[in-house]
Design a protein around this motif. Structure first.
Motif, mmCIF file in Angstrom:
data_model
loop_
_atom_site.group_PDB
_atom_site.id
_atom_site.type_symbol
_atom_site.label_atom_id
_atom_site.label_comp_id
_atom_site.label_asym_id
_atom_site.label_seq_id
_atom_site.Cartn_x
_atom_site.Cartn_y
_atom_site.Cartn_z
ATOM 1 N N PHE A 18 -27.873 9.480 -5.240
ATOM 2 C CA PHE A 18 -26.501 9.994 -5.214
ATOM 3 C C PHE A 18 -25.928 9.952 -3.803
ATOM 4 O O PHE A 18 -24.730 9.710 -3.627
ATOM 5 C CB PHE A 18 -26.466 11.416 -5.768
ATOM 6 N N MET A 19 -26.763 10.163 -2.826
ATOM 7 C CA MET A 19 -26.317 10.079 -1.441
ATOM 8 C C MET A 19 -25.831 8.664 -1.128
ATOM 9 O O MET A 19 -24.805 8.478 -0.458
ATOM 10 C CB MET A 19 -27.475 10.468 -0.512
ATOM 11 N N ALA A 43 -21.755 7.769 -0.572
ATOM 12 C CA ALA A 43 -21.675 7.696 0.892
ATOM 13 C C ALA A 43 -20.253 7.681 1.437
ATOM 14 O O ALA A 43 -19.955 8.398 2.408
ATOM 15 C CB ALA A 43 -22.450 6.471 1.389
ATOM 16 N N PRO A 44 -19.304 6.925 0.860
ATOM 17 C CA PRO A 44 -17.940 6.915 1.430
ATOM 18 C C PRO A 44 -17.244 8.259 1.364
ATOM 19 O O PRO A 44 -16.319 8.523 2.144
ATOM 20 C CB PRO A 44 -17.208 5.871 0.578
ATOM 21 N N TRP A 45 -17.663 9.122 0.435
ATOM 22 C CA TRP A 45 -16.982 10.397 0.236
ATOM 23 C C TRP A 45 -17.682 11.580 0.912
ATOM 24 O O TRP A 45 -17.033 12.552 1.262
ATOM 25 C CB TRP A 45 -16.842 10.681 -1.264
ATOM 26 N N ILE A 46 -18.994 11.498 1.073
ATOM 27 C CA ILE A 46 -19.712 12.642 1.641
ATOM 28 C C ILE A 46 -20.068 12.448 3.109
ATOM 29 O O ILE A 46 -20.487 13.396 3.776
ATOM 30 C CB ILE A 46 -20.994 12.953 0.840
ATOM 31 N N SER A 47 -19.924 11.223 3.624
ATOM 32 C CA SER A 47 -20.233 10.984 5.035
ATOM 33 C C SER A 47 -19.126 11.565 5.913
ATOM 34 O O SER A 47 -17.951 11.182 5.775
ATOM 35 C CB SER A 47 -20.365 9.482 5.288
ATOM 36 N N PRO A 48 -19.441 12.487 6.822
ATOM 37 C CA PRO A 48 -18.395 13.119 7.635
ATOM 38 C C PRO A 48 -17.807 12.202 8.708
ATOM 39 O O PRO A 48 -16.699 12.434 9.176
ATOM 40 C CB PRO A 48 -19.115 14.312 8.264
ATOM 41 N N TRP A 79 -25.546 6.565 5.047
ATOM 42 C CA TRP A 79 -25.266 5.153 4.833
ATOM 43 C C TRP A 79 -26.542 4.316 4.875
ATOM 44 O O TRP A 79 -26.630 3.278 4.208
ATOM 45 C CB TRP A 79 -24.273 4.648 5.880
ATOM 46 N N GLY A 80 -27.540 4.758 5.642
ATOM 47 C CA GLY A 80 -28.799 4.027 5.698
ATOM 48 C C GLY A 80 -29.550 4.039 4.381
ATOM 49 O O GLY A 80 -30.343 3.132 4.105
ATOM 50 N N SER A 81 -29.303 5.068 3.548
ATOM 51 C CA SER A 81 -29.945 5.112 2.230
ATOM 52 C C SER A 81 -29.522 3.928 1.371
ATOM 53 O O SER A 81 -30.285 3.454 0.529
ATOM 54 C CB SER A 81 -29.603 6.424 1.524
#
Length: 282
Positions: free
Chosen positions: A33-34, A38-43, A78-80
């Motif tokens: 899920f991460m 990623a585009p929405w939860i990455s600060p 993003w690395g995930s």
């Protein structure tokens, strides 16, 4: 349905593999899920250079920043995507190549079996990481090339397991009955043998994914997977390692712990499925 049952049934029953399955699935689903969100939860932008250099973990930067002021937490998120992308392609290629070859070799035997077994044993005799490094160096640094290098390493694993199962199943009465009825070899392998080797393939898949994660991280650590400034756990571990003695522990700690947790998650799923399969066949 049998594959789904081997995944879900340990969660419904109080069996030895239940705890392993719950922990493993939890870790894998969180990372999945991460990667998807990623585009929405990455600060922050993971490649953006900021003014806060070597900032320790804080409310503003939960996992601190690196030597370029990039947010470590954003790079972890993003690395995930990179590691899951590479491992997914690598394991898919390994299965697509290794399983059919194992079926053909085990079912037909003779010269086909001897030739394929000799080739696979030759590949299997090399240390997996060294072989992956050699192939990655020849192909050049990119996620796709890394996936191809890893898949080449794990094809013999699927081949050997499927071949062994096929040799055992070929002598069973239901297969001999199908042969006596004139069923074509392709149909026998597809309808009678393949469904019975899928549980073994599933166990090998989860355990090989765990190993492939470590292999991908090793190739990234050596600079053979991605190119800067692409976020990748193995690459970030390599970049952060020289700063450990200077007290900037978070640079290597968070990428390293994520690699360990994801590999452990898949390994635990594999162990739980293996226990479920072993108990179910007693």
């Amino acid at each position: 349905m049998r594959v789904i049952d081997y995944l879900v049934k340990p969660l419904r029953e109080r069996r030895p593999g239940r705890g392993l399955m719950i922990f493993g699935l939890s870790v894998v689903l969180v990372v999945l899920f991460m990667a998807l969100l990623a585009p929405w939860i990455s600060p922050y932008d993971p490649t953006e250079i900021g003014p806060d250099i070597f900032s320790p973990p804080s409310w503003k930067h939960p996992m601190g920043t690196n030597s370029l002021g990039q947010d470590v937490f954003s790079r972890i998120i993003w690395g995930s995507r990179i590691i899951l992308y590479v491992v997914a392609i690598a394991t898919t290629l390994s299965i697509v190549i290794g399983v059919p070859l194992g079926l053909l070799s085990g079912y037909h035997g003779g010269k086909t079996d001897r030739t394929l077994s000799m080739i696979m044993d030759s590949v299997y005799s090399f240390p997996s990481l060294i072989l992956a490094i050699v192939i990655a160096v020849v192909l050049g640094p990119s996620p796709i090339n890394t996936a191809v290098a890893i898949s080449f390493v794990y094809v013999p694993t699927y081949f050997r397991m499927v071949r062994g199962q096929t040799l055992s199943l070929k002598g069973q009465l239901f297969v001999e009955a199908a042969m006596a009825m004139g069923v074509k070899d392709r149909e026998i392998m597809r309808k009678y043998i393949l469904p019975n080797v899928l549980p073994t393939v599933l166990v090998v898949f989860t355990l090989s994914v765990a190993d492939a994660i470590l292999t991908e991280a090793g190739l990234s650590f050596l600079g053979l997977s991605v190119t800067p400034p692409t976020p990748d756990w193995g690459y970030d571990l390599h970049v952060g390692q020289p700063f450990l003695l200077d007290g900037y522990w978070w640079l290597a700690f968070f990428p390293g712990i994520m690699i360990m947790l994801l590999a452990m998650g898949f390994a635990m799923i594999g162990e739980a499925i293996n226990e479920r399969f072993s108990l179910g066949t007693r």
